[in-house]
Structure formats: structure tokens, C-alpha cells
Design a protein around this motif. Structure first.
Motif, short mmCIF file in Angstrom:
data_model
loop_
_atom_site.label_atom_id
_atom_site.label_comp_id
_atom_site.label_asym_id
_atom_site.label_seq_id
_atom_site.Cartn_x
_atom_site.Cartn_y
_atom_site.Cartn_z
N LEU A 36 39.99 40.93 37.48
CA LEU A 36 40.11 39.93 38.55
C LEU A 36 39.94 38.55 37.93
O LEU A 36 39.08 38.37 37.06
N ALA A 37 40.74 37.59 38.36
CA ALA A 37 40.67 36.25 37.81
C ALA A 37 40.72 35.22 38.93
O ALA A 37 41.44 35.41 39.92
N SER A 38 39.95 34.16 38.79
CA SER A 38 39.94 33.14 39.83
C SER A 38 39.45 31.81 39.26
O SER A 38 38.85 31.75 38.18
N LEU A 39 39.72 30.77 40.01
CA LEU A 39 39.17 29.44 39.74
C LEU A 39 38.20 29.13 40.86
O LEU A 39 38.59 29.07 42.03
N ARG A 40 36.95 28.93 40.51
CA ARG A 40 35.92 28.65 41.50
C ARG A 40 35.67 27.15 41.54
O ARG A 40 35.52 26.50 40.49
N GLY A 41 35.60 26.59 42.75
CA GLY A 41 35.44 25.16 42.90
C GLY A 41 34.00 24.71 42.84
O GLY A 41 33.08 25.52 42.69
N PRO A 42 33.78 23.40 42.95
CA PRO A 42 32.41 22.88 43.00
C PRO A 42 31.66 23.47 44.20
O PRO A 42 32.26 23.80 45.23
N GLU A 43 30.35 23.58 44.05
CA GLU A 43 29.52 24.12 45.12
C GLU A 43 28.49 23.09 45.52
O GLU A 43 27.77 22.55 44.67
N THR A 44 28.40 22.80 46.81
CA THR A 44 27.52 21.75 47.30
C THR A 44 26.20 22.28 47.84
O THR A 44 25.39 21.51 48.35
N ARG A 45 25.99 23.58 47.73
CA ARG A 45 24.75 24.19 48.22
C ARG A 45 24.55 25.52 47.52
O ARG A 45 25.50 26.08 46.95
N ALA A 46 23.34 26.02 47.59
CA ALA A 46 23.06 27.34 47.03
C ALA A 46 23.60 28.42 47.97
O ALA A 46 23.50 28.30 49.19
N THR A 47 24.19 29.45 47.40
CA THR A 47 24.72 30.55 48.19
C THR A 47 24.30 31.87 47.55
O THR A 47 23.93 31.92 46.38
N THR A 48 24.39 32.93 48.32
CA THR A 48 24.10 34.27 47.83
C THR A 48 25.40 35.01 47.57
O THR A 48 26.28 35.03 48.44
N ALA A 49 25.56 35.56 46.41
CA ALA A 49 26.80 36.25 46.04
C ALA A 49 26.51 37.71 45.71
O ALA A 49 25.47 38.03 45.13
N ALA A 50 27.43 38.57 46.12
CA ALA A 50 27.31 40.00 45.81
C ALA A 50 27.68 40.23 44.35
O ALA A 50 28.60 39.60 43.82
N VAL A 51 26.97 41.15 43.70
CA VAL A 51 27.25 41.51 42.31
C VAL A 51 27.64 42.99 42.29
O VAL A 51 26.82 43.85 42.61
N PRO A 52 28.88 43.31 41.93
CA PRO A 52 29.30 44.71 41.90
C PRO A 52 28.68 45.44 40.71
O PRO A 52 28.31 44.81 39.72
N PRO A 53 28.55 46.76 40.79
CA PRO A 53 27.97 47.51 39.68
C PRO A 53 28.95 47.67 38.52
O PRO A 53 30.17 47.63 38.70
N ASP A 54 28.40 47.84 37.32
CA ASP A 54 29.20 48.14 36.13
C ASP A 54 30.36 47.15 35.94
O ASP A 54 31.51 47.55 35.75
N ALA A 55 30.05 45.89 36.02
CA ALA A 55 31.08 44.85 35.88
C ALA A 55 30.72 43.92 34.73
O ALA A 55 29.55 43.67 34.45
#
Length: 227
Positions: A36-55
């Protein structure tokens, strides 16, 4: 054009806190034989992100003011753009397919994008963050408008986010809040605590806890060679 190149991997399904960031990042994730490939933009606040297993994750953090055409930072603030991946595992960016980078050749990958005209560096942003004299005389309002159009953020927001990340790093390194407040110009402990909650999603005590490592900027990021 590159601020950092980092990599990490997950063993089990989990979550992590993504701290606010001023720069865009190219993110490449490999899991279960899929890229999977992406461009992630600037972030203006803290967020919670899911982390998949074995990645496995590879990140290329671009410098402030570096733009990946045709995706200006202002269009993906607090968001991201996914890139198609071919059956052979090549990433399509700007209408062309590219060999996915590795940790070892990330800078060569960036140079190829630059040479193809897909990555450009804003002269205006460089001037704003250095002692260089502007080559063009622009009004303050015009400069602010162009700065935001390029980075997606105001100059004030950039300063606040950079400062709170520096504060979080100092706390993680063992400095107490008194030292951080004095060194970085916060008014008091309450001012620092508010900034940490908003931009980092952690308290000072939490950052200093030995087991509190699930924050994006706390990963053992390695400076890219030659940066």
C-alpha cells in the motif's frame, strides 16, 4: 527535500498516537504480500491510528515546502492520497509507475521523482525559515497567503507544531517541565500541557513513562543519509 527516512514493523494488531506534523510523508506499507502506498498530509492535531498486525512500514518525510505534484499539501491537510499499485508491485505517481523504494534507496527514489518534475521545493518557504533575503518584494498578506497555499498551514501553526514536538522530545529525553517551559518559551505548565494534549495526545508524565512508546515521533527514526 527529505527530512527523515524511517521504518518500523508491527507484530500484533494495535493502535498508536500520531502526533501533529507540519510536513507531508510518503508511506509504504507491506502486509500479507500486499503493498500500500500513500502521501500523508500535514496534521494539525494528534490522532489515533490503527496498526495492522505483521506489517512493515517505510516512511519518507519531506521537508516543509516540498510539494509532490499534483498533490499540494493544502489539499490533504489531516488527510492522505492513496497511490495505485500495479500487480507487479510498482507504484503509480503522476501517471507513471515507479519501483517501490526501500529503506536503503529512499533518497535515490526521491531524486528520480525530482528529476521527473514531480517533486519541487518552494523558494518562498525556504526564505521564511532562513536568514535569506526574499528575491521578490511581496506584501506580508500575500506572503502569508502563498505560504499557506504551499504548506497547508499558517506560519503560526508551523511554529506551534514544531515547538510542541521539540517539547515532547525533551520530555521523552528526561527533561522536566520547568526546563521545557523555559527553553521553548511556554508561559507555564498549563500552557505546555494544553499544547501536548492537542498536538501530541500525551501528558508530560505519559511521555516520560518507560512503556509509553506508541507515539509516531517516538519511533526510532533515522536521518536519511546526507541529510
Amino acid at each position: 527535500m527529505v527530512n527523515r527516512v524511517w521504518r518500523t514493523r508491527s507484530d500484533s494488531e494495535d493502535t498508536m498516537t500520531s502526533a501533529a506534523r507540519t510536513c507531508c510523508q510518503l508511506i509504504f506499507t507491506r502486509m500479507q504480500g500486499q503493498l500500500l502506498a500513500s502521501l500523508r498530509g500535514p496534521e494539525t492535531r494528534a490522532t489515533t491510528a490503527a496498526v495492522p498486525p505483521d506489517a512493515e512500514f517505510l516512511g519518507i518525510r519531506l521537508t516543509l515546502g516540498t510539494v509532490l505534484r499534483p498533490h499540494p499539501a493544502a489539499s490533504i491537510v489531516n488527510g492522505y492520497v492513496p497511490f495505485p499499485v500495479t500487480d507487479s508491485g510498482r507504484v503509480i505517481i503522476g501517471g507513471e509507475d515507479w519501483e517501490a523504494p526501500t529503506y536503503e534507496n529512499a533518497e535515490q527514489f526521491i531524486r528520480r521523482l525530482r528529476d521527473a518534475g514531480l517533486l519541487v521545493r518552494s523558494r518562498l518557504v525556504v526564505e521564511e525559515h532562513s536568514a535569506e533575503q526574499p528575491q521578490r518584494q511581496l506584501s506580508p498578506r500575500t506572503r502569508q497567503r502563498r505560504y499557506r497555499a504551499i504548506t497547508g498551514l499558517s506560519r503560526t501553526a508551523v511554529t506551534q507544531i514544531d515547538r510542541v514536538n521539540a517539547a515532547a522530545t525533551m520530555l521523552r529525553d528526561g527533561h522536566d517541565w520547568h526546563r521545557v517551559v523555559e527553553a521553548l518559551g511556554y508561559f507555564d505548565q498549563a500552557h505546555l500541557a494544553h499544547a501536548l494534549r492537542r498536538y501530541v495526545g500525551r501528558t508530560a508524565r505519559g511521555l516520560q513513562a518507560e512503556d509509553d512508546a506508541k507515539v509516531s515521533f517516538l519511533y526510532k527514526n533515522c536521518p536519511s543519509p546526507g541529510s
